[in-house]
Every structure is written in structure tokens, then in C-alpha cells.
Design a protein around this motif. Structure first.
Motif, PDB file in Angstrom:
ATOM      1  N   ALA A  33       3.804   4.690  -7.511  1.00 39.00           N
ATOM      2  CA  ALA A  33       4.666   3.957  -8.451  1.00 39.00           C
ATOM      3  C   ALA A  33       5.645   4.941  -9.084  1.00 39.00           C
ATOM      4  CB  ALA A  33       3.822   3.283  -9.536  1.00 39.00           C
ATOM      5  N   SER A  34       6.730   4.409  -9.606  1.00 39.66           N
ATOM      6  CA  SER A  34       7.703   5.263 -10.278  1.00 39.66           C
ATOM      7  C   SER A  34       7.955   4.715 -11.672  1.00 39.66           C
ATOM      8  CB  SER A  34       8.992   5.302  -9.469  1.00 39.66           C
ATOM      9  OG  SER A  34       9.905   6.174 -10.055  1.00 39.66           O
ATOM     10  N   PRO A  35       7.632   5.453 -12.725  1.00 39.32           N
ATOM     11  CA  PRO A  35       6.943   6.739 -12.747  1.00 39.32           C
ATOM     12  C   PRO A  35       5.496   6.605 -12.279  1.00 39.32           C
ATOM     13  CG  PRO A  35       7.385   5.983 -14.999  1.00 39.32           C
ATOM     14  CD  PRO A  35       7.995   4.994 -14.067  1.00 39.32           C
ATOM     15  N   ARG A  36       4.953   7.727 -11.831  1.00 39.23           N
ATOM     16  CA  ARG A  36       3.613   7.764 -11.260  1.00 39.23           C
ATOM     17  C   ARG A  36       2.582   7.131 -12.199  1.00 39.23           C
ATOM     18  NH1 ARG A  36       2.842  12.860  -8.188  1.00 39.23           N
ATOM     19  NH2 ARG A  36       4.004  11.587  -6.753  1.00 39.23           N
ATOM     20  N   ARG A  44       3.077  -1.269  -2.239  1.00 41.11           N
ATOM     21  CA  ARG A  44       3.493   0.140  -2.207  1.00 41.11           C
ATOM     22  C   ARG A  44       2.411   1.030  -1.617  1.00 41.11           C
ATOM     23  NH1 ARG A  44       6.428  -1.224  -6.646  1.00 41.11           N
ATOM     24  NH2 ARG A  44       8.612  -0.745  -6.365  1.00 41.11           N
ATOM     25  N   SER A  45       1.237   0.512  -1.446  1.00 42.31           N
ATOM     26  CA  SER A  45       0.119   1.295  -0.941  1.00 42.31           C
ATOM     27  C   SER A  45       0.335   1.688   0.514  1.00 42.31           C
ATOM     28  CB  SER A  45      -1.176   0.480  -1.070  1.00 42.31           C
ATOM     29  OG  SER A  45      -2.254   1.213  -0.546  1.00 42.31           O
ATOM     30  N   ARG A  46       0.004   2.923   0.821  1.00 41.29           N
ATOM     31  CA  ARG A  46       0.113   3.421   2.196  1.00 41.29           C
ATOM     32  C   ARG A  46      -1.175   3.178   2.975  1.00 41.29           C
ATOM     33  NH1 ARG A  46       4.259   4.279  -1.157  1.00 41.29           N
ATOM     34  NH2 ARG A  46       5.755   5.787  -0.422  1.00 41.29           N
ATOM     35  N   ILE A  47      -2.137   2.516   2.354  1.00 41.89           N
ATOM     36  CA  ILE A  47      -3.375   2.152   3.025  1.00 41.89           C
ATOM     37  C   ILE A  47      -3.670   0.697   2.686  1.00 41.89           C
ATOM     38  CG2 ILE A  47      -4.853   3.019   1.147  1.00 41.89           C
ATOM     39  CD1 ILE A  47      -6.863   3.872   3.400  1.00 41.89           C
ATOM     40  N   GLU A 102       8.385  -0.555   1.924  1.00 40.42           N
ATOM     41  CA  GLU A 102       8.585  -0.477   0.485  1.00 40.42           C
ATOM     42  C   GLU A 102       9.114  -1.821   0.007  1.00 40.42           C
ATOM     43  OE1 GLU A 102      10.693  -0.181  -2.326  1.00 40.42           O
ATOM     44  OE2 GLU A 102       8.989   0.719  -3.319  1.00 40.42           O
ATOM     45  N   PRO A 103       8.470  -2.438  -0.991  1.00 42.87           N
ATOM     46  CA  PRO A 103       8.849  -3.804  -1.373  1.00 42.87           C
ATOM     47  C   PRO A 103      10.264  -3.949  -1.930  1.00 42.87           C
ATOM     48  CG  PRO A 103       7.215  -2.924  -2.897  1.00 42.87           C
ATOM     49  CD  PRO A 103       7.360  -1.931  -1.785  1.00 42.87           C
ATOM     50  N   ASP A 104      10.798  -2.932  -2.575  1.00 45.93           N
ATOM     51  CA  ASP A 104      12.133  -3.053  -3.169  1.00 45.93           C
ATOM     52  C   ASP A 104      13.242  -2.797  -2.159  1.00 45.93           C
ATOM     53  OD1 ASP A 104      11.005  -3.606  -5.680  1.00 45.93           O
ATOM     54  OD2 ASP A 104      10.795  -1.463  -6.105  1.00 45.93           O
ATOM     55  N   SER A 105      13.070  -1.785  -1.317  1.00 44.56           N
ATOM     56  CA  SER A 105      14.142  -1.385  -0.398  1.00 44.56           C
ATOM     57  C   SER A 105      13.929  -1.851   1.041  1.00 44.56           C
ATOM     58  CB  SER A 105      14.275   0.136  -0.398  1.00 44.56           C
ATOM     59  OG  SER A 105      13.106   0.719   0.166  1.00 44.56           O
ATOM     60  N   GLY A 106      12.680  -2.155   1.401  1.00 42.21           N
ATOM     61  CA  GLY A 106      12.381  -2.509   2.787  1.00 42.21           C
ATOM     62  C   GLY A 106      12.250  -1.305   3.700  1.00 42.21           C
ATOM     63  N   LEU A 107      12.325  -0.093   3.137  1.00 43.00           N
ATOM     64  CA  LEU A 107      12.191   1.118   3.940  1.00 43.00           C
ATOM     65  C   LEU A 107      10.741   1.298   4.377  1.00 43.00           C
ATOM     66  CD1 LEU A 107      14.430   3.549   1.869  1.00 43.00           C
ATOM     67  CD2 LEU A 107      14.987   2.406   4.022  1.00 43.00           C
ATOM     68  N   PRO A 108      10.519   1.896   5.559  1.00 44.93           N
ATOM     69  CA  PRO A 108       9.147   2.063   6.048  1.00 44.93           C
ATOM     70  C   PRO A 108       8.358   3.059   5.207  1.00 44.93           C
ATOM     71  CG  PRO A 108      10.717   3.113   7.543  1.00 44.93           C
ATOM     72  CD  PRO A 108      11.514   2.390   6.502  1.00 44.93           C
ATOM     73  N   LEU A 109       7.080   2.769   5.049  1.00 41.74           N
ATOM     74  CA  LEU A 109       6.167   3.657   4.339  1.00 41.74           C
ATOM     75  C   LEU A 109       5.351   4.434   5.359  1.00 41.74           C
ATOM     76  CD1 LEU A 109       4.759   1.171   1.672  1.00 41.74           C
ATOM     77  CD2 LEU A 109       6.513   2.901   1.342  1.00 41.74           C
ATOM     78  N   LYS A 110       4.945   5.634   4.999  1.00 44.27           N
ATOM     79  CA  LYS A 110       4.072   6.435   5.840  1.00 44.27           C
ATOM     80  C   LYS A 110       3.118   7.173   4.920  1.00 44.27           C
ATOM     81  CE  LYS A 110       3.846  10.161   9.088  1.00 44.27           C
ATOM     82  NZ  LYS A 110       4.287  11.499   9.263  1.00 44.27           N
ATOM     83  N   CYS A 111       1.863   7.251   5.307  1.00 44.51           N
ATOM     84  CA  CYS A 111       0.890   7.993   4.517  1.00 44.51           C
ATOM     85  C   CYS A 111       1.337   9.448   4.438  1.00 44.51           C
ATOM     86  CB  CYS A 111      -0.494   7.903   5.153  1.00 44.51           C
ATOM     87  SG  CYS A 111      -1.727   8.893   4.280  1.00 44.51           S
ATOM     88  N   ASP A 112       1.447   9.965   3.215  1.00 46.32           N
ATOM     89  CA  ASP A 112       1.869  11.352   3.010  1.00 46.32           C
ATOM     90  C   ASP A 112       0.704  12.236   2.591  1.00 46.32           C
ATOM     91  OD1 ASP A 112       1.424  10.452   0.436  1.00 46.32           O
ATOM     92  OD2 ASP A 112       3.490  10.713  -0.234  1.00 46.32           O
TER      93      ASP A 112
END
Length: 179
Positions: A33-36, A44-47, A102-112
């Protein structure tokens, strides 16, 4: 290409231990989340924890690399009134589904692997798993050195696949006039 030694980080999943509590989803969502830690949005979860009705188990699936191609499988399953695609159990974000975007931008998420955490710490999903269903592993491998796309390139490629390159270029031109 030359070979280089690289530390490979992975999360091994023990399906016999997962009870579907989703603590891993909650902490991952809050960490990203932003801020964390300011909110909790499961998208937003990567899992994600998905129930596999064929074996009556819960399957934690963490986000992998983005792929622009779509798979051929389009079978659907209804589990407890919720509909799932068969690709719901696949780790990659792709152009044909919303999972791991990512729910706001639609950009792909990847586990970091929670890289912003102190380096000696395991990923938060592993730390928060009360049943030890998620096991963090590191191993050293000799791999081909490859040129990797940066986060911005991956994001732009995803947007270009979704909206078309010309629309992105028009938007950037319009934004640069405002700046």
C-alpha cells in the motif's frame, strides 16, 4: 552470452499445511500500500490463495513474470458460487485476466520477495504464515546473463498491449505540454 552466478529466491508451497487463512494476502497487500501499511486491498497482493476443489485444498499462488500472450484454456469452474478460470491457478499476469494487476493502473504485479524489507528478513508472507505452508528458499545457480526489462518498460509494454502504442504516445505528448 556469459554465465553468471545468481542467488535464486523462491517460495516453496506445502499444500498439506495451508488452511486458507489468507494472512499472506493481507500482509502483502498492506506492505504494498502507499504509504506502506496504510490500507489493505487484496487486489494489490502479490500472492493469492485459491481453493482447488478437485483436491479440496487451498493453493497459494504468487505473481510471476508478465506474459503478453493468452493461453488457449478457457474452461470455467464455479466454486462456492464464485467463478474461476482454469488459468486462475497460473502465476503470470497476462492481457486476458485481472489477476495480478495493480487495481489503479492495471499494470502487472510481480512478487518482489519484499525487497524493501531488511535483507536478512524472509518475505512477509512467509513470516506471517502461521502453518508454515510457505517456505522461503535461496539457492545459487549459474545462469545465462540476460538483459532484463526495467519496471518502466514492463509497465509501458503492458499499457501498449492494452491501449495501443499510438494512444500512449498521444497521452505522453499531451502530458508533456502540461508540464
Amino acid at each position: 552470452m556469459s554465465k553468471v552466478k545468481k542467488i535464486i529466491k523462491s517460495i516453496k508451497i506445502d499444500l498439506d499445511k495451508c488452511n486458507g487463512c489468507r494472512a499472506c494476502e493481507v500482509i502483502c497487500s498492506a506492505f504494498h500500500a502507499s504509504p506502506r501499511y496504510s490500507s489493505n486491498n487484496p487486489e494489490r497482493s502479490r500472492i493469492r490463495v485459491i481453493r482447488d476443489p478437485m483436491r479440496d485444498v487451498y493453493v497459494p499462488v504468487y505473481a510471476g513474470e508478465y506474459t503478453p500472450s493468452e493461453c488457449a484454456g478457457r474452461d470455467k469452474y464455479t466454486i462456492d458460487g464464485k467463478e474461476y478460470d482454469e488459468c486462475g491457478f497460473f502465476r503470470a499476469s497476462c492481457s486476458s485476466r485481472k489477476l495480478f494487476k495493480e487495481p489503479d493502473s492495471g499494470l502487472p504485479l510481480k512478487c518482489d520477495m519484499c525487497e524493501d524489507n531488511p535483507p536478512q528478513e524472509k518475505p512477509l508472507c512467509v513470516q506471517w504464515c502461521i502453518n508454515d505452508a510457505l517456505i522461503y528458499e535461496e539457492r545459487e545457480e549459474e545462469v545465462e546473463e540476460e538483459e532484463k526489462l526495467g519496471d518502466m518498460e514492463i509497465g509501458l509494454e503492458s499499457l501498449a498491449n492494452q491501449y495501443g502504442l499510438q494512444k500512449i504516445m498521444d497521452t505522453v505528448a499531451r502530458m508533456s505540454k502540461k508540464a
